[in-house]
Write an enzyme that holds these catalytic residues in place. Structure first.
Site, PDB file in Angstrom:
ATOM      1  CG  ASP A 139      -3.819  -6.057  11.642  1.00  0.00           C
ATOM      2  OD1 ASP A 139      -4.060  -6.251  12.931  1.00  0.00           O
ATOM      3  OD2 ASP A 139      -2.672  -6.234  11.266  1.00  0.00           O
ATOM      4  N   GLY A 142      -4.015 -11.795  12.939  1.00  0.00           N
ATOM      5  CA  GLY A 142      -3.529 -12.983  12.199  1.00  0.00           C
ATOM      6  C   GLY A 142      -2.275 -12.814  11.613  1.00  0.00           C
ATOM      7  CG  PHE A 143       0.337 -10.632   7.904  1.00  0.00           C
ATOM      8  CD1 PHE A 143       0.345 -11.165   6.942  1.00  0.00           C
ATOM      9  CD2 PHE A 143       1.266  -9.396   8.381  1.00  0.00           C
ATOM     10  CE1 PHE A 143       1.430 -11.181   6.216  1.00  0.00           C
ATOM     11  CE2 PHE A 143       2.291  -9.186   7.693  1.00  0.00           C
ATOM     12  CZ  PHE A 143       2.374  -9.950   6.589  1.00  0.00           C
ATOM     13  CG  ASP A 318      -2.669  -2.301   5.011  1.00  0.00           C
ATOM     14  OD1 ASP A 318      -3.372  -3.243   4.326  1.00  0.00           O
ATOM     15  OD2 ASP A 318      -1.958  -2.642   5.598  1.00  0.00           O
ATOM     16  CB  CYS A 356       5.128  16.911  -3.420  1.00  0.00           C
ATOM     17  SG  CYS A 356       4.433  16.365  -1.926  1.00  0.00           S
ATOM     18  CB  CYS A 358       3.802  17.205   1.532  1.00  0.00           C
ATOM     19  SG  CYS A 358       5.586  16.974   1.430  1.00  0.00           S
ATOM     20  CB  CYS A 361       7.776  19.260  -1.167  1.00  0.00           C
ATOM     21  SG  CYS A 361       8.083  17.640  -1.341  1.00  0.00           S
ATOM     22  CG  HIS A 387       7.575  13.386   0.227  1.00  0.00           C
ATOM     23  ND1 HIS A 387       7.015  14.550  -0.923  1.00  0.00           N
ATOM     24  CD2 HIS A 387       8.003  12.736  -0.682  1.00  0.00           C
ATOM     25  CE1 HIS A 387       7.369  13.849  -1.913  1.00  0.00           C
ATOM     26  NE2 HIS A 387       7.765  12.839  -1.899  1.00  0.00           N
TER      27      HIS A 387
END
Lengths: 423, 423
Positions: A139, A142-143, A318, A356, A358, A361, A387
């Site tokens: 980015d 700025g944010f 994101d 799931c 992953c 899991c 996860h």
């Protein structure tokens, strides 16, 4: 998730993935590097480009391929956030090899104040610094800077701010943030924008948005100068602002079209406005932004929101939610949310999500994860983040599959119905 | 590091490593489990046994194989500490598959107060709870309880103490700690001992040691009763005490011989006494403890101390140092210590240790690790622990190789010389 483009990713793989451990010799060589863009390592890498492979005939959803010098990414894509050059708790191997993340986001402000762009440049760029083989979007900073209320001052030139770490005074200009992101070697850079606070009057939002447009032009000019004499590997996306006013959003998008950018971002969302309003702001500019370029909705969203943004023509998103919520004990599943500290999970031998695949899991029970959470064990954060990120990636895979299978409207209805059921 | 014994590890592998994800069905089945020892899952698994494969002709060092129901471990072995059912920051996969850890230590006291032995038993035992396929040794809880000064009271029956978490009153007896460790399903249990504080008078140390012997007899009796009616998978090691008095150490070891235990531990070391004294205490009982049984020096040590213990006939060691020091920024290397926060590593592109093959060293620079450390990132703890544990395991591999190659005295001289050089 990630399909290497012919030739391109193979080259990047050779350079990045299979490089030997960094040695003292590399150290000496690196000391001569002026900027990652100038190294052999980056030569011959084409610009970021976007290819649409399917479009939903009813909604505005599209499935595409985002080609970058560090691999091709299937879109719509969710980018995990690696604020300080790490997705908290996960290694590059966890993310790239295990979860299949093809692109992540790093925060320019955080990396600017620590360890600083000069160090990252000197270490061979952000990819090499964090041992990340795939694409990086940064980015503009700025944010974060605009979140430092009381610590920052906006002028036409840019923004002055004090580091949250030590109070040091710094400034970001549209030009300097391009330079900083080029020092990082990011695949996709963002132009400095003014993230208008919510709520803002139409007048103030208009002034703010017009400054963002002027800044975007300056950033684009700097970017063009910097990459003029070398085959670039970096794209610059300007950011559409305009608070919650559709007319300002449209004015902004129209003005930014002149830049003929490689992609366009939608900023100033998720800053406190009602959810429907965020979606309305995306709709406002969907017909203006060029169909052929990726659209990136910044900082969104909750799992159920992802398909809504995609339905409005968004290709990239994101959010810190999967990782931050994981650390705070909130786990996303295909059946709803699991708040791991709840007593009901005390002796629950089931995985977080039975659907799931992953590592968390496949290996651990809710009872064990609850024990780790209550014990303050760092392994909890790592397993939970793994996860939640996987859950987000699974949702994006479902979304893409539905678009390609011409079933997106039905998919969207199902998601909406299950959310309504869940209250 | 870990060689599966014919038949045995293959069986344990089938049961543990390739088991499906835990499901709701398993949940219902597990609810009927009385104790992990009573399940089909553990049937037919032989007792812990020890085999010597090489002995140094000069020192007392030996290389062996420690057979357990969860795999065979090459000795001398260093056991990483998984206090709360996790080696802080590392997953079971990191430890077993990536680092090749064949046995780890878990702390009975910590697991007793949270999540409690009943929950662990109900979840199918500690191996299953923490998804750990290899061997587990649990301490008796004595050391931690005796560290709770002001919160505990010793009687002939056992020790009363208050939980450091919530002040709840509990008691450990020699019998109850056997029961607790059987509920965990540990491969190797430790008998409750009184860890004599340092310094202690000869009289007090003698009384304390004799109580430890009486407690060890009671623990052995309970253990024998509990495992009488099922093929056991658990060994019980008594602990030699006697503070820093060689005569008391010898008296203790001699008395414990009657138990004909599967192994013997050396406790009360690393409690503040000078280093040479610890080694002297190990020497005092080396000739008394049976050659055919493994000797375990509890809570040691620094990298340079490991070969010294081995030279005095020690086969097993454990210590929080590699993991705790890693988190605190102290990294062990083949060239000495790296204190990662030091400014000299700010732009150091080299790995922690150029001779190390761990994932951390193969992927990340000192500069990146320093950045993560200063940023308080949890990935730092995970990467640093991975490296330090690997360093300890590499040292143990070097030691074992030197013993088998009949080069141990030379190896020891080299280690001592390099320590003297380092000051």
């Amino acid at each position: 998730m990630k399909t290497p483009p012919p030739g391109l990713a193979a080259h990047s793989d050779r350079v990045e993935k299979h490089r030997p451990a960094i040695t003292a010799d590399d150290d000496r060589r690196q000391k001569t590097i002026v900027c990652p863009t100038d190294t052999v390592y980056n030569r011959g890498l084409p610009q970021v480009s976007f290819e649409i492979v399917a479009e939903c005939p009813i909604t505005r959803a599209r499935a595409g391929l985002l080609h970058t010098p560090h691999g091709t990414i299937e879109t719509p894509v969710f980018m995990p956030v690696g604020t300080q050059a790490t997705v908290k708790g996960l290694s590059a191997r966890d993310l790239a090899d295990d979860l299949g993340v093809g692109i992540l986001l790093a925060n320019t402000y955080h990396l600017f104040v620590r360890p600083g762009p000069e160090l990252i440049r000197q270490m061979g760029g952000l990819h090499r610094f964090m041992s990340w083989p795939n694409a990086i979007l940064t980015d503009s900073g700025g944010f974060q800077v605009f979140s430092l209320s009381g610590l920052r001052k906006i002028t036409e030139d840019g923004v002055e701010f004090r580091s949250h770490l030590n109070g040091d005074l710094h400034a970001f200009t549209p030009e300097s943030t391009v330079d900083v992101q080029l020092a990082f070697g990011s695949d996709i850079l963002m132009a400095l924008d003014e993230c208008t606070e919510y709520p803002a009057s139409h007048e103030h939002a208009g002034e703010s948005m017009r400054r963002t447009v002027r800044w975007a032009r300056r950033a684009a000019e700097r970017h063009a100068q910097r990459i003029a004499d070398s085959p670039t590997r970096h794209a610059l996306f300007p950011i559409v602002q305009g608070s919650v006013y559709p007319d300002l959003r449209r004015e902004c998008a129209t003005a930014l079209l002149d830049l003929d950018a490689d992609g366009y971002a939608l900023g100033g969302l998720s800053v406190g406005e009602p959810r429907e309003m965020s979606l309305e702001m995306v709709e406002a500019t969907e017909g203006i932004l060029p169909r052929s370029r990726p659209r990136y909705a910044m900082g969104v969203g909750m799992p159920a929101e992802l398909p809504e943004y995609v339905a409005r023509g968004v290709d990239m998103m994101d959010c810190v939610l999967p990782s931050r919520n994981a650390r705070n004990g909130y786990l996303f599943t295909s059946q709803g949310r699991v708040v791991i500290k709840h007593a009901r999970y005390r002796d629950d031998p089931r995985p977080i999500d039975e659907n799931c695949q992953c590592y968390t899991c496949k290996s651990y029970s809710r009872a064990y994860l609850r024990h780790l959470f209550l014990s303050g064990e760092i392994l909890y954060a790592s397993l939970a983040t793994r996860h939640n990120v996987r859950r987000y990636l699974d949702i994006m895979r479902e979304i893409r599959h539905a678009i390609i299978s011409v079933e997106y409207p039905e998919y969207l209805r199902t998601v909406r119905a299950s959310c309504a059921d869940a209250g």
